[in-house]
Write a protein that holds these residues in place. Structure first.
Motif, PDB file in Angstrom:
ATOM      1  N   MET A   1       0.910  -1.137   0.083  1.00  0.00           N
ATOM      2  CA  MET A   1      -0.135  -0.248  -0.015  1.00  0.00           C
ATOM      3  C   MET A   1       0.930   0.971  -0.121  1.00  0.00           C
ATOM      4  O   MET A   1       1.936   1.447   0.745  1.00  0.00           O
ATOM      5  N   THR A   2       0.352   2.163  -0.854  1.00  0.00           N
ATOM      6  CA  THR A   2       1.345   3.300  -0.814  1.00  0.00           C
ATOM      7  C   THR A   2       1.033   4.179   0.300  1.00  0.00           C
ATOM      8  O   THR A   2      -0.049   4.315   0.990  1.00  0.00           O
ATOM      9  N   PRO A   3       1.970   5.132   0.915  1.00  0.00           N
ATOM     10  CA  PRO A   3       1.935   6.057   2.026  1.00  0.00           C
ATOM     11  C   PRO A   3       0.433   6.775   1.857  1.00  0.00           C
ATOM     12  O   PRO A   3      -0.150   7.044   2.789  1.00  0.00           O
ATOM     13  N   LEU A   4       0.419   7.184   0.365  1.00  0.00           N
ATOM     14  CA  LEU A   4      -1.052   8.126   0.227  1.00  0.00           C
ATOM     15  C   LEU A   4      -2.156   7.439   0.331  1.00  0.00           C
ATOM     16  O   LEU A   4      -3.062   8.006   1.222  1.00  0.00           O
ATOM     17  N   GLN A   5      -2.087   6.033  -0.007  1.00  0.00           N
ATOM     18  CA  GLN A   5      -3.254   5.178   0.523  1.00  0.00           C
ATOM     19  C   GLN A   5      -3.539   4.996   1.770  1.00  0.00           C
ATOM     20  O   GLN A   5      -4.555   4.934   2.173  1.00  0.00           O
ATOM     21  N   LYS A   6      -2.501   4.955   2.545  1.00  0.00           N
ATOM     22  CA  LYS A   6      -2.316   4.796   4.253  1.00  0.00           C
ATOM     23  C   LYS A   6      -2.901   5.851   4.717  1.00  0.00           C
ATOM     24  O   LYS A   6      -3.950   6.043   5.500  1.00  0.00           O
ATOM     25  N   ALA A   7      -2.641   7.173   4.014  1.00  0.00           N
ATOM     26  CA  ALA A   7      -3.013   8.533   4.640  1.00  0.00           C
ATOM     27  C   ALA A   7      -4.656   8.474   4.715  1.00  0.00           C
ATOM     28  O   ALA A   7      -5.290   9.034   5.567  1.00  0.00           O
ATOM     29  N   TYR A   8      -5.112   8.171   3.307  1.00  0.00           N
ATOM     30  CA  TYR A   8      -6.505   8.278   3.034  1.00  0.00           C
ATOM     31  C   TYR A   8      -7.398   7.258   4.009  1.00  0.00           C
ATOM     32  O   TYR A   8      -8.531   7.502   4.426  1.00  0.00           O
ATOM     33  N   ARG A   9      -6.918   6.255   4.560  1.00  0.00           N
ATOM     34  CA  ARG A   9      -7.498   5.304   5.479  1.00  0.00           C
ATOM     35  C   ARG A   9      -7.363   5.953   6.732  1.00  0.00           C
ATOM     36  O   ARG A   9      -8.302   5.775   7.572  1.00  0.00           O
ATOM     37  N   TYR A  10      -6.326   6.503   7.190  1.00  0.00           N
ATOM     38  CA  TYR A  10      -6.289   7.192   8.512  1.00  0.00           C
ATOM     39  C   TYR A  10      -7.517   8.402   8.426  1.00  0.00           C
ATOM     40  O   TYR A  10      -8.035   8.581   9.383  1.00  0.00           O
ATOM     41  N   LYS A  11      -7.378   9.084   7.382  1.00  0.00           N
ATOM     42  CA  LYS A  11      -8.502  10.163   7.422  1.00  0.00           C
ATOM     43  C   LYS A  11      -9.841   9.651   7.257  1.00  0.00           C
ATOM     44  O   LYS A  11     -10.685  10.475   7.873  1.00  0.00           O
ATOM     45  N   PHE A  12      -9.995   8.501   6.599  1.00  0.00           N
ATOM     46  CA  PHE A  12     -11.291   8.127   6.851  1.00  0.00           C
ATOM     47  C   PHE A  12     -11.870   7.651   8.136  1.00  0.00           C
ATOM     48  O   PHE A  12     -12.905   8.069   8.350  1.00  0.00           O
ATOM     49  N   LEU A  13     -11.048   6.844   8.752  1.00  0.00           N
ATOM     50  CA  LEU A  13     -11.271   6.706  10.044  1.00  0.00           C
ATOM     51  C   LEU A  13     -11.297   7.870  11.008  1.00  0.00           C
ATOM     52  O   LEU A  13     -12.455   7.950  11.969  1.00  0.00           O
ATOM     53  N   SER A  14     -10.559   8.949  10.826  1.00  0.00           N
ATOM     54  CA  SER A  14     -10.696  10.136  11.609  1.00  0.00           C
ATOM     55  C   SER A  14     -12.083  10.879  11.205  1.00  0.00           C
ATOM     56  O   SER A  14     -12.793  11.310  12.106  1.00  0.00           O
ATOM     57  N   GLN A  15     -12.653  10.717  10.299  1.00  0.00           N
ATOM     58  CA  GLN A  15     -13.847  11.344   9.664  1.00  0.00           C
ATOM     59  C   GLN A  15     -14.991  10.587  10.304  1.00  0.00           C
ATOM     60  O   GLN A  15     -15.997  11.184  10.741  1.00  0.00           O
ATOM     61  N   CYS A  16     -14.893   9.332  10.468  1.00  0.00           N
ATOM     62  CA  CYS A  16     -15.882   8.351  11.181  1.00  0.00           C
ATOM     63  C   CYS A  16     -16.059   8.869  12.588  1.00  0.00           C
ATOM     64  O   CYS A  16     -17.166   8.531  13.307  1.00  0.00           O
ATOM     65  N   LEU A  17     -15.012   9.572  13.089  1.00  0.00           N
ATOM     66  CA  LEU A  17     -15.243   9.749  14.665  1.00  0.00           C
ATOM     67  C   LEU A  17     -15.695  11.437  14.844  1.00  0.00           C
ATOM     68  O   LEU A  17     -15.724  11.865  15.694  1.00  0.00           O
ATOM     69  N   ALA A  18     -16.058  11.869  13.651  1.00  0.00           N
ATOM     70  CA  ALA A  18     -16.809  13.373  13.721  1.00  0.00           C
ATOM     71  C   ALA A  18     -18.183  13.132  13.976  1.00  0.00           C
ATOM     72  O   ALA A  18     -18.884  12.027  13.960  1.00  0.00           O
ATOM     73  N   TYR A  19     -18.565  14.024  14.707  1.00  0.00           N
ATOM     74  CA  TYR A  19     -20.077  14.254  15.141  1.00  0.00           C
ATOM     75  C   TYR A  19     -20.967  14.261  13.898  1.00  0.00           C
ATOM     76  O   TYR A  19     -20.600  15.019  12.796  1.00  0.00           O
ATOM     77  N   PRO A  20     -21.972  13.316  13.693  1.00  0.00           N
ATOM     78  CA  PRO A  20     -22.854  13.165  12.579  1.00  0.00           C
ATOM     79  C   PRO A  20     -23.890  14.230  12.338  1.00  0.00           C
ATOM     80  O   PRO A  20     -24.923  14.247  12.524  1.00  0.00           O
ATOM     81  N   ASN A  21     -23.315  15.329  11.787  1.00  0.00           N
ATOM     82  CA  ASN A  21     -24.280  16.338  11.447  1.00  0.00           C
ATOM     83  C   ASN A  21     -24.477  16.194   9.910  1.00  0.00           C
ATOM     84  O   ASN A  21     -24.070  15.339   9.200  1.00  0.00           O
TER      85      ASN A  21
END
Length: 187
Positions: A1-21
């Motif tokens: 997996m490329t570093p950029l793809q790893k970054a997107y996966r971390y970003k996705f998980l981070s976004q999942c922890l946002a308040y659901p508005n």
């Protein structure tokens, strides 16, 4: 997996922890579009969030992460998991890691899991550069995972999967587990 793809996966998980508005699902989809492989579990998770009505989803988020009664199921703070208090030594250590990369974070969110995931996304993006920064980012990412994330997030994930009453948040625990395990440095 490329570093950029790893970054997107971390970003996705981070976004999942946002308040659901109203911005929650669009933000998830925006990051999801950038993930080029193994998208199905994440698409299924987004669909599960979309199936829920906003108010019950917000109530579940609040119960799980902010102020459940009689106790919060899985407060997303490293200090709470490791020291049973807010703004503990873990937060100081995390802040020092951010400072090394000249990153400033709102004080109340220093050791919040979403912030830690954003930091890992930043480091993974830096790893995609082809220079000394890349090497330093890779080392910093491995150290941060070992010194912080792997020490408390597995228990957070177990608590989330066990305590969630909505499928979407149970699924989030499963996606987190499957995403973070292969990205964790081997001991």
């Amino acid at each position: 997996m490329t570093p950029l793809q790893k970054a997107y996966r971390y970003k996705f998980l981070s976004q999942c922890l946002a308040y659901p508005n109203e911005a929650f699902i669009p933000a998830l989809n925006e990051v999801l579009e950038k993930i080029d492989a193994d998208r199905d579990p994440r698409q299924t998770l987004v669909a599960a969030f979309e199936r829920e009505e906003t108010e019950p989803l917000q109530a579940e988020y609040t119960r799980l992460f902010l102020n459940g009664y009689p106790h919060t199921i899985c407060p997303p703070y490293e200090s709470v998991y490791l020291e049973k208090r807010m703004h503990g030594d873990a937060a100081v250590s995390v802040a020092a890691a951010y400072t090394e990369w000249e990153i400033s974070v709102e004080p109340g969110l220093i050791d919040h899991l979403a912030t830690e995931l954003e930091f890992l996304a930043f480091l993974a993006s830096a790893e995609s550069l082809d220079n000394t920064v890349s090497e330093n980012a890779s080392k910093a990412s491995k150290a941060f995972m070992q010194q912080h994330v792997t020490r408390w997030v597995p228990q957070f994930i177990e608590d989330l999967k066990a305590g969630a009453t909505m499928d979407c948040y149970r699924m989030l625990g499963e996606v987190m587990e499957k995403t973070l395990a292969p990205l964790s440095p081997k001991s």
